[in-house]
Write a protein that holds these residues in place. Structure first.
Motif, PDB file in Angstrom:
ATOM      1  N   ARG A 104      31.710  41.276  27.551  1.00 26.10           N
ATOM      2  CA  ARG A 104      32.543  41.762  26.447  1.00 26.10           C
ATOM      3  C   ARG A 104      33.992  41.911  26.892  1.00 26.10           C
ATOM      4  NH1 ARG A 104      28.336  45.438  25.423  1.00 26.10           N
ATOM      5  NH2 ARG A 104      29.590  47.090  26.362  1.00 26.10           N
ATOM      6  N   TRP A 105      34.190  42.424  28.118  1.00 24.44           N
ATOM      7  CA  TRP A 105      35.560  42.608  28.605  1.00 24.44           C
ATOM      8  C   TRP A 105      36.292  41.270  28.675  1.00 24.44           C
ATOM      9  CZ3 TRP A 105      39.127  41.000  31.947  1.00 24.44           C
ATOM     10  CH2 TRP A 105      40.256  41.806  32.118  1.00 24.44           C
ATOM     11  N   HIS A 106      35.630  40.277  29.243  1.00 21.96           N
ATOM     12  CA  HIS A 106      36.273  38.965  29.357  1.00 21.96           C
ATOM     13  C   HIS A 106      36.547  38.358  27.982  1.00 21.96           C
ATOM     14  CE1 HIS A 106      36.240  38.346  33.687  1.00 21.96           C
ATOM     15  NE2 HIS A 106      35.020  38.851  33.738  1.00 21.96           N
ATOM     16  N   GLU A 107      35.633  38.545  27.050  1.00 23.62           N
ATOM     17  CA  GLU A 107      35.831  38.002  25.701  1.00 23.62           C
ATOM     18  C   GLU A 107      36.973  38.706  24.980  1.00 23.62           C
ATOM     19  OE1 GLU A 107      31.296  36.473  24.722  1.00 23.62           O
ATOM     20  OE2 GLU A 107      31.930  38.450  24.044  1.00 23.62           O
ATOM     21  N   GLU A 108      37.092  40.019  25.158  1.00 22.55           N
ATOM     22  CA  GLU A 108      38.138  40.794  24.492  1.00 22.55           C
ATOM     23  C   GLU A 108      39.502  40.606  25.149  1.00 22.55           C
ATOM     24  OE1 GLU A 108      36.667  44.765  24.618  1.00 22.55           O
ATOM     25  OE2 GLU A 108      35.036  44.366  23.207  1.00 22.55           O
ATOM     26  N   ASN A 109      39.509  40.210  26.432  1.00 20.24           N
ATOM     27  CA  ASN A 109      40.749  40.014  27.182  1.00 20.24           C
ATOM     28  C   ASN A 109      40.800  38.588  27.738  1.00 20.24           C
ATOM     29  OD1 ASN A 109      41.839  43.018  27.446  1.00 20.24           O
ATOM     30  ND2 ASN A 109      39.634  43.071  27.856  1.00 20.24           N
ATOM     31  N   ARG A 110      40.521  37.613  26.880  1.00 20.05           N
ATOM     32  CA  ARG A 110      40.321  36.237  27.325  1.00 20.05           C
ATOM     33  C   ARG A 110      41.530  35.667  28.059  1.00 20.05           C
ATOM     34  NH1 ARG A 110      37.846  32.264  23.037  1.00 20.05           N
ATOM     35  NH2 ARG A 110      36.014  33.471  23.632  1.00 20.05           N
ATOM     36  N   GLU A 111      42.735  35.889  27.539  1.00 12.86           N
ATOM     37  CA  GLU A 111      43.915  35.303  28.164  1.00 12.86           C
ATOM     38  C   GLU A 111      44.152  35.893  29.561  1.00 12.86           C
ATOM     39  OE1 GLU A 111      47.301  32.943  28.773  1.00 12.86           O
ATOM     40  OE2 GLU A 111      45.542  32.769  27.472  1.00 12.86           O
ATOM     41  N   ILE A 112      44.040  37.202  29.669  1.00 12.02           N
ATOM     42  CA  ILE A 112      44.208  37.845  30.971  1.00 12.02           C
ATOM     43  C   ILE A 112      43.127  37.370  31.929  1.00 12.02           C
ATOM     44  CG2 ILE A 112      44.097  40.059  32.193  1.00 12.02           C
ATOM     45  CD1 ILE A 112      45.306  41.344  29.710  1.00 12.02           C
ATOM     46  N   SER A 113      41.899  37.296  31.441  1.00 12.20           N
ATOM     47  CA  SER A 113      40.784  36.837  32.265  1.00 12.20           C
ATOM     48  C   SER A 113      41.023  35.415  32.754  1.00 12.20           C
ATOM     49  CB  SER A 113      39.483  36.908  31.468  1.00 12.20           C
ATOM     50  OG  SER A 113      38.420  36.299  32.170  1.00 12.20           O
ATOM     51  N   ARG A 114      41.468  34.552  31.850  1.00  9.35           N
ATOM     52  CA  ARG A 114      41.707  33.146  32.210  1.00  9.35           C
ATOM     53  C   ARG A 114      42.786  33.036  33.286  1.00  9.35           C
ATOM     54  NH1 ARG A 114      45.260  29.251  31.088  1.00  9.35           N
ATOM     55  NH2 ARG A 114      46.480  30.653  29.786  1.00  9.35           N
ATOM     56  N   LEU A 115      43.876  33.778  33.113  1.00  8.35           N
ATOM     57  CA  LEU A 115      44.954  33.734  34.090  1.00  8.35           C
ATOM     58  C   LEU A 115      44.483  34.249  35.449  1.00  8.35           C
ATOM     59  CD1 LEU A 115      47.938  35.024  31.920  1.00  8.35           C
ATOM     60  CD2 LEU A 115      47.690  32.729  32.884  1.00  8.35           C
ATOM     61  N   GLY A 116      43.737  35.359  35.430  1.00  6.11           N
ATOM     62  CA  GLY A 116      43.258  35.935  36.678  1.00  6.11           C
ATOM     63  C   GLY A 116      42.311  35.019  37.420  1.00  6.11           C
ATOM     64  N   ILE A 117      41.381  34.410  36.694  1.00  6.54           N
ATOM     65  CA  ILE A 117      40.422  33.498  37.315  1.00  6.54           C
ATOM     66  C   ILE A 117      41.140  32.270  37.874  1.00  6.54           C
ATOM     67  CG2 ILE A 117      38.475  31.957  36.871  1.00  6.54           C
ATOM     68  CD1 ILE A 117      37.682  34.875  37.025  1.00  6.54           C
ATOM     69  N   ARG A 118      42.085  31.729  37.107  1.00  9.63           N
ATOM     70  CA  ARG A 118      42.846  30.563  37.578  1.00  9.63           C
ATOM     71  C   ARG A 118      43.599  30.893  38.856  1.00  9.63           C
ATOM     72  NH1 ARG A 118      46.905  28.377  33.421  1.00  9.63           N
ATOM     73  NH2 ARG A 118      47.425  27.082  35.226  1.00  9.63           N
ATOM     74  N   LEU A 119      44.164  32.067  38.909  1.00 11.81           N
ATOM     75  CA  LEU A 119      44.926  32.457  40.089  1.00 11.81           C
ATOM     76  C   LEU A 119      44.026  32.598  41.308  1.00 11.81           C
ATOM     77  CD1 LEU A 119      47.592  33.294  41.329  1.00 11.81           C
ATOM     78  CD2 LEU A 119      47.133  35.632  40.602  1.00 11.81           C
ATOM     79  N   LEU A 120      42.866  33.233  41.136  1.00 12.53           N
ATOM     80  CA  LEU A 120      41.953  33.407  42.260  1.00 12.53           C
ATOM     81  C   LEU A 120      41.461  32.068  42.793  1.00 12.53           C
ATOM     82  CD1 LEU A 120      39.825  36.460  41.049  1.00 12.53           C
ATOM     83  CD2 LEU A 120      41.520  36.423  42.887  1.00 12.53           C
ATOM     84  N   VAL A 121      41.277  31.110  41.877  1.00 13.94           N
ATOM     85  CA  VAL A 121      40.814  29.783  42.285  1.00 13.94           C
ATOM     86  C   VAL A 121      41.941  28.978  42.921  1.00 13.94           C
ATOM     87  CG1 VAL A 121      39.941  27.568  41.437  1.00 13.94           C
ATOM     88  CG2 VAL A 121      38.962  29.707  40.581  1.00 13.94           C
ATOM     89  N   ALA A 122      43.152  29.073  42.339  1.00 12.15           N
ATOM     90  CA  ALA A 122      44.269  28.249  42.791  1.00 12.15           C
ATOM     91  C   ALA A 122      44.920  28.767  44.063  1.00 12.15           C
ATOM     92  CB  ALA A 122      45.328  28.163  41.677  1.00 12.15           C
ATOM     93  N   SER A 123      44.887  30.090  44.254  1.00 15.97           N
ATOM     94  CA  SER A 123      45.557  30.672  45.419  1.00 15.97           C
ATOM     95  C   SER A 123      44.640  30.628  46.639  1.00 15.97           C
ATOM     96  CB  SER A 123      45.944  32.123  45.122  1.00 15.97           C
ATOM     97  OG  SER A 123      46.452  32.745  46.286  1.00 15.97           O
ATOM     98  N   PRO A 124      45.107  30.059  47.767  1.00 17.04           N
ATOM     99  CA  PRO A 124      44.278  29.988  48.981  1.00 17.04           C
ATOM    100  C   PRO A 124      43.756  31.339  49.431  1.00 17.04           C
ATOM    101  CG  PRO A 124      46.233  28.621  49.211  1.00 17.04           C
ATOM    102  CD  PRO A 124      46.410  29.422  47.951  1.00 17.04           C
ATOM    103  N   GLY A 125      44.562  32.384  49.255  1.00 11.67           N
ATOM    104  CA  GLY A 125      44.139  33.710  49.694  1.00 11.67           C
ATOM    105  C   GLY A 125      43.662  34.597  48.565  1.00 11.67           C
ATOM    106  N   GLY A 126      43.530  34.019  47.352  1.00 12.40           N
ATOM    107  CA  GLY A 126      43.181  34.829  46.194  1.00 12.40           C
ATOM    108  C   GLY A 126      41.849  35.534  46.328  1.00 12.40           C
TER     109      GLY A 126
END
Length: 204
Positions: A104-126
């Motif tokens: 529910r949290w991810h669905e209600e905060n989809r844009e923030i969730s998407r940005l956070g997940i992308r950053l963790l995946v894209a950043s070598p030290g994320g």
């Protein structure tokens, strides 16, 4: 709304939460565009349109921003487990409630969730930066599995730590897949299906 805790907030608390959200979103976008190391606090506060000192009121370091997503979702999970409706619930039911709250949290905060997940995946030290939240998550799951084993709902011969890691793996891969998929199935439903496969193997 960044965190949906069910509490009624006064005006100053709502304003502080909104400022924290703006800083968080601005930082994520800059990290993705310029890289974590190349982004300055001044650039983050300028993008969020707040005073530079305001950043440190909400985040002690840039690294703390990287951990915010995991902390917010874990807060939602922990609140779900302490909800009065969970009194007397079995381990499997509590695990499902935990993942439903995260979905529910991810669905209600989809844009923030998407940005956070992308950053963790894209950043070598994320992922490494967010290690504390990951360990906290696994420990939470480990405790639930152990409880299920002690009460006879789950097989005791299975390593609770290994089971917790499997559950955590399902969570992370499902959230990532949900963001990448062009088909927008409800995340809560996808998580329930994945978790159901693991808990089915755990049942005594």
């Amino acid at each position: 709304m960044l965190v949906n805790s069910g509490r009624t907030l006064d005006r100053s608390q709502r304003r502080a939460l909104e400022t924290r959200r703006r800083l968080f979103e601005a930082a994520l976008k800059l990290f993705l565009k310029k890289g974590f190391e190349n982004t300055t606090v001044s650039e983050i506060t300028e993008a969020a349109d707040v005073a530079k000192g305001t950043f440190f009121t909400h985040f002690p370091t840039k690294e703390a921003v990287m951990c915010e997503l995991g902390s917010m979702v874990l807060q939602a999970m922990e609140e779900a487990l302490t909800d009065p409706s969970m009194k007397g619930a079995g381990a499997e039911e509590r695990i499902l409630a935990l993942f439903e709250s995260a979905g529910r949290w991810h669905e209600e905060n989809r844009e923030i969730s998407r940005l956070g997940i992308r950053l963790l995946v894209a950043s070598p030290g994320g992922a490494q930066t967010d290690l504390a939240n990951q360990l906290r998550f696994v420990r939470l799951l480990d405790g639930l599995v152990l409880d299920g084993q002690q009460k006879g709902g789950f097989r005791s011969k299975v390593s609770s730590e290994l089971a917790a890691q499997a559950l955590a793996g399902v969570y992370y891969s499902t959230v990532l897949g949900w963001h990448l998929s062009p088909v927008r199935m409800p995340l809560c439903k996808l998580l329930a299906q994945g978790i159901g496969l693991v808990t089915k193997g755990l049942r005594a």
